[in-house]
Scaffold this motif. Structure first.
Motif, PDB file in Angstrom:
ATOM      1  N   SER A   9      17.549  57.643  14.383  1.00 33.74           N
ATOM      2  CA  SER A   9      18.670  56.729  15.390  1.00 33.74           C
ATOM      3  C   SER A   9      18.358  56.392  16.316  1.00 33.74           C
ATOM      4  O   SER A   9      19.138  55.614  17.376  1.00 33.74           O
ATOM      5  N   THR A  14      15.907  53.784  13.614  1.00 33.57           N
ATOM      6  CA  THR A  14      17.416  53.748  12.698  1.00 33.57           C
ATOM      7  C   THR A  14      16.644  52.395  11.557  1.00 33.57           C
ATOM      8  O   THR A  14      16.961  52.185  10.473  1.00 33.57           O
ATOM      9  N   ALA A  31      19.399  64.720  13.976  1.00 39.86           N
ATOM     10  CA  ALA A  31      20.063  64.247  15.229  1.00 39.86           C
ATOM     11  C   ALA A  31      20.392  64.945  16.308  1.00 39.86           C
ATOM     12  O   ALA A  31      20.712  66.524  16.142  1.00 39.86           O
ATOM     13  N   ARG A  32      20.450  65.001  17.333  1.00 41.50           N
ATOM     14  CA  ARG A  32      20.194  65.725  18.064  1.00 41.50           C
ATOM     15  C   ARG A  32      21.650  65.723  18.940  1.00 41.50           C
ATOM     16  O   ARG A  32      22.116  67.176  19.544  1.00 41.50           O
ATOM     17  N   SER A  36      24.632  60.928  17.179  1.00 42.32           N
ATOM     18  CA  SER A  36      23.038  60.551  16.518  1.00 42.32           C
ATOM     19  C   SER A  36      23.092  60.261  15.221  1.00 42.32           C
ATOM     20  O   SER A  36      23.302  60.247  14.217  1.00 42.32           O
ATOM     21  N   ALA A  37      24.082  61.889  14.919  1.00 42.38           N
ATOM     22  CA  ALA A  37      24.417  61.941  13.398  1.00 42.38           C
ATOM     23  C   ALA A  37      25.166  60.803  13.105  1.00 42.38           C
ATOM     24  O   ALA A  37      25.341  61.394  11.721  1.00 42.38           O
ATOM     25  N   VAL A  40      23.335  58.096  11.983  1.00 48.06           N
ATOM     26  CA  VAL A  40      22.480  58.053  10.422  1.00 48.06           C
ATOM     27  C   VAL A  40      22.909  58.753   9.934  1.00 48.06           C
ATOM     28  O   VAL A  40      23.106  57.624   8.492  1.00 48.06           O
ATOM     29  N   ALA A  47      22.911  64.301   8.211  1.00 42.90           N
ATOM     30  CA  ALA A  47      21.841  63.783   9.635  1.00 42.90           C
ATOM     31  C   ALA A  47      22.125  66.148   8.956  1.00 42.90           C
ATOM     32  O   ALA A  47      22.907  66.225   8.451  1.00 42.90           O
ATOM     33  N   ARG A  49      21.544  68.649  12.299  1.00 42.37           N
ATOM     34  CA  ARG A  49      21.496  68.777  13.473  1.00 42.37           C
ATOM     35  C   ARG A  49      20.013  69.552  14.423  1.00 42.37           C
ATOM     36  O   ARG A  49      19.466  70.170  13.692  1.00 42.37           O
ATOM     37  N   ASP A  51      16.568  69.156  17.468  1.00 35.76           N
ATOM     38  CA  ASP A  51      16.139  68.355  18.085  1.00 35.76           C
ATOM     39  C   ASP A  51      14.291  68.868  18.020  1.00 35.76           C
ATOM     40  O   ASP A  51      14.051  69.948  17.448  1.00 35.76           O
TER      41      ASP A  51
END
Length: 297
Positions: A9, A14, A31-32, A36-37, A40, A47, A49, A51
């Motif tokens: 993201s 992107t 995706a953190r 962000s999810a 995406v 996505a 989840r 980090d």
């Protein structure tokens, strides 16, 4: 190909995700956060989840993928040791999963190799080794696995990957200039920075993922070296500010971390990359993006 992308993201991520999807690949993006999810998924990817500190999620993403593109980095300028630690442990996790599989692993690396006295090439090797080195020595760690059944490709990005929405070095320089009332330039500003538009960088990542041989180093540098004084002059014109010559040591103090990079002379060639992958950058130049107003605010 099903591709797991970290940093999906982000500013570069992107563009990479969209490029991969447009080429027919399936993309799963790390995706953190919920935001962000959503970003995406809005682009048409899935996505996952997690980090960079969530090693089980990194391993799951890699295990289910045909290839991995690792773009994420903490970029904590106030605590580079933490960024280096996180980068190395994440890369180690990916390599453990991919070892012996022959699957591609495209790793984002830095292109700034100072002190050569010439433009760096893809044959030049980084002297960053070990966990305490910049980026945790991840590039050399990864390249060593090219002989262990991983199609490792180091994608070295120019210090400035530019375009609308860029929040990197040039954006930080512009913010500092607005705050202080002048655009600083180290000495005479003759030192050079490579640059690449993010759309061209995304194409290069896709080409590297699809076909670069194991152990390759590719340079995402559309412009070999833009003199910093030209960058400063272009910013000054847009921001209606004067240019101020500053000693490199003072600039490093006034603009921590970024200032030291601004004083480096790090031109870089991408001739071998273009020959290897048929990469042909077509995006705007850095000065064209500055003139377009992308760094006005």
């Amino acid at each position: 190909m099903r591709v797991f992308v970290t940093g999906a993201s982000g500013f570069i991520g992107t563009a990479v995700v969209r490029e991969l999807l447009s080429a027919g690949h399936e993309v799963v993006g790390l995706a953190r956060t919920d935001a962000s999810a959503s970003a995406v998924e809005a682009d048409g990817a899935r996505a996952l989840r997690g980090d960079l500190d969530d090693l089980p999620s990194l391993r799951r993403g890699a295990e289910a993928a045909d290839g991995v593109v690792h773009l994420a980095n903490k970029h904590d300028w106030t605590n580079p040791a933490e960024s280096n630690r996180a980068e190395r442990t994440a890369v180690q996790a990916f390599l453990e999963v991919l070892e012996g599989s022959g699957r591609p692993f495209v790793l984002a690396a830095g292109l700034a190799l100072p002190g050569l006295g010439r433009a760096s090439t893809e044959h030049d090797r980084s002297d960053a080794h070990g966990p305490d080195a910049p980026r945790g020595g991840a590039e050399n760690l990864a390249l060593a696995h090219a002989e262990r059944g991983v199609r490792v490709v180091s994608a070295r990005f120019a210090p400035t990957v530019h375009g609308e929405g860029d929040h990197g070095f040039v954006a930080l320089l512009a913010e500092h200039s607005r705050r202080t009332g002048a655009v600083p330039v180290p000495g005479e500003g003759a030192n050079r920075w490579p640059a690449v538009h993010r759309s061209d960088a995304a194409v290069l990542v896709r080409l590297a993922l699809e076909g670069a041989p194991a152990g390759s180093v590719v340079h995402a540098a559309a412009e070999e070296g833009v003199p910093v004084r030209e960058i400063a002059a272009a910013l000054a014109q847009r921001l209606h500010l004067p240019v101020s010559s500053v000693a490199p040591e003072q600039l490093a103090r006034d603009l921590p971390f970024v200032g030291a990079f601004l004083s480096a002379d790090v031109p870089a060639s991408s001739a071998l990359t273009r020959e290897l992958l048929g990469w042909r950058p077509v995006g705007p130049t850095l000065l064209e993006d500055v003139a377009a107003g992308h760094y006005d605010r």
